[in-house]
Motif scaffolding. Sequence first.
Motif, PDB file in Angstrom:
ATOM      1  N   GLY A 151      29.832  27.221  28.651  1.00  0.00           N
ATOM      2  CA  GLY A 151      29.545  28.667  27.689  1.00  0.00           C
ATOM      3  C   GLY A 151      29.438  29.863  28.422  1.00  0.00           C
TER       4      GLY A 151
ATOM      5  N   ARG B 137      30.252  30.746  31.512  1.00  0.00           N
ATOM      6  CA  ARG B 137      31.721  31.485  31.815  1.00  0.00           C
ATOM      7  C   ARG B 137      32.350  32.352  30.768  1.00  0.00           C
ATOM      8  N   ARG B 138      32.239  31.858  29.590  1.00  0.00           N
ATOM      9  CA  ARG B 138      32.879  32.294  28.400  1.00  0.00           C
ATOM     10  C   ARG B 138      32.059  33.779  28.086  1.00  0.00           C
TER      11      ARG B 138
ATOM     12  N   GLN C  19      32.667  36.858  29.713  1.00  0.00           N
ATOM     13  CA  GLN C  19      33.994  37.613  29.206  1.00  0.00           C
ATOM     14  C   GLN C  19      33.654  38.429  28.167  1.00  0.00           C
TER      15      GLN C  19
ATOM     16  N   ARG D 129      26.745  40.890  26.559  1.00  0.00           N
ATOM     17  CA  ARG D 129      27.120  40.108  27.721  1.00  0.00           C
ATOM     18  C   ARG D 129      25.984  39.768  28.282  1.00  0.00           C
TER      19      ARG D 129
ATOM     20  N   LEU E 105      30.454  31.548  20.949  1.00  0.00           N
ATOM     21  CA  LEU E 105      31.438  31.784  22.001  1.00  0.00           C
ATOM     22  C   LEU E 105      32.808  30.926  21.612  1.00  0.00           C
ATOM     23  N   TYR E 106      32.900  29.847  20.830  1.00  0.00           N
ATOM     24  CA  TYR E 106      34.069  29.107  20.620  1.00  0.00           C
ATOM     25  C   TYR E 106      34.500  28.771  19.451  1.00  0.00           C
TER      26      TYR E 106
ATOM     27  N   GLU F  15      33.741  32.739  17.357  1.00  0.00           N
ATOM     28  CA  GLU F  15      33.651  33.977  18.348  1.00  0.00           C
ATOM     29  C   GLU F  15      34.321  35.057  17.566  1.00  0.00           C
TER      30      GLU F  15
ATOM     31  N   LEU G 258      39.039  39.120  24.354  1.00  0.00           N
ATOM     32  CA  LEU G 258      37.916  38.590  25.072  1.00  0.00           C
ATOM     33  C   LEU G 258      38.219  38.384  26.396  1.00  0.00           C
ATOM     34  N   GLY G 259      37.535  39.127  27.448  1.00  0.00           N
ATOM     35  CA  GLY G 259      37.957  39.081  28.569  1.00  0.00           C
ATOM     36  C   GLY G 259      39.350  39.748  28.988  1.00  0.00           C
TER      37      GLY G 259
END
Length: 552
Positions: free
Chosen positions: A24, A26-27, A30, A37, A220-221, A224, A309-310
């Motif tokens: 998470g 790394r996510r 982004q 962030r 995050l997943y 999101e 996202l990113g």
Amino acid sequence: MALSPVFLAYVLAFGAAVLGCAIGFRRALQVADADTRRGLAGVVAGSGGWALFELAFLVAPSRFLKYVAYDLSLVVGLSTVGAWLYFCSAYTGRSFHRNTTYRRAAVATYVGIVAVKLTNHVHGLYFTTTPVQSPFPHLAIQHGTIHWLVAGLSYALVAVGFFMLFELFLEADYDTRPLGALVGVTALPVALDVVGFASPLLVDINYEPLGVAAFALGVLYVYEAEFLAVQLTDGVDDAIVYLDANDRIREYNGRASDLFTALNGATGQPFDDVLPEVAETLGDDHPVVERTVDGETRYYLASDTSFSLGQSDIGRMVVFSDVTRTERKRRELERHNEQLEGFAAAIRHELLNTLQIVGGRVTVAGNALDRGNVETARESLRTASETSDRMSSIVEDLSVLARHGKTLGDTERVDFADAVADAWADADVDDLSLSLEGDGDVVADPTRLRELLASAFAFAAHNGASEVTVERGDDWFAIAGDGRPPGDTEPAAFFEYGSAVPDSEAGILLPNVRMLAAVHGWSASLDTEYEQGVRVVVSDTESVSGPVDGAA
């Protein structure tokens, strides 16, 4: 010696939390908004470090290492509270996380509490340890009063953060159930803490890292899109529909479901299937959607924006902004422009043609008199006189256009039957008969409504009708005359200034009908299925039940 299944379960749980937070993190890096962030990355990193030291506490080979690992877990775990409040403040658009006073107070409080924790081996006021063998060999923790005071303060601050999130979701008019689900998952470890403290069923350690990790991964997943959509629409009071990368409906706020009832229960369905008219409008140069709200026609500008996202686009956001006032002015200006064009066409076609006829007949009469042909001269002058009379009628029709084609002011409830009777008396209909089907009131300008009906009656008389039938529906009325049918003539030509349909002597009667209807926001058209003559239908009128204003 075989490892205890309970021990393995604890190791797997905290190990999964560490791995999940590593993924998470790394996510979280982004996330586009810098402050959000940093806050979310801090929550994920702190939760991962907290879980890692809890795992080390479980697997460390010596009592000393277990003690150190647990002490460090408390230090890292406390940092997640600050990161959590930073995230909540940034995500909800507040500025608490940038306030120097708050930041200094937070750092001072954190350093003070950490100092108490790191010196616990000296005073033992924060926690004590005892080696136990059940449910597996481990170092049991007995928390002291200071721990529970700090825990109470931490839970209170975490609750403040959740309050900020819920407030934002409510203000954005989004469904709060996803947030509620994550809150429930996050709060569950607190219950495990209580059970571990009060009974031997669970090991008395901090289970919060599991809940915080679950929240971060959920944001995050799993949710999101919802969390990103809510943040992007913070401060936006419009109806909003969020679409995923495949243009399927992922989320919408309450204003959108009120505006488009088809959205209810449509999550996961293609946007084009649920709202095809809106999807088609989005491709127009002027993407305005017309809706009826509380019985009033309102207009909404539909705009869609991709967001990512990113580096990856994850969906589109369709926003419906209320532009009713602007759109009404635009349409009124457009109608005025069309009216001016029609006025110019009418003058050019009707008056100039009539003047040419008069001039030509006068010339013929003069030449005939020069030759001594009095009869031909008399006939030509008679034709010129009749044409001049028709020109007077055309001027009167044009005056109707100029006088009543202005922007509509106040309207009132008009008894439709009375308006028909007054217009019938005003119109030159010779010995035509009139029948009226249906009744009720219509919201209109009385004078313009009477002129509209009178123009339609005059056209029916000119078109050779012997009987005129007026019908009144819920939101429409129609005037039908049993005269000459349209034949192959395009229906729209009957309402165009200067088209001379069905003949030049028809003047601009039906074009005036359309203009007077448009002033009210109505539309006038020819019934192409009517074969007994010409039937003009005026639709989109507003019907009102009950007595007319001022009537008993």
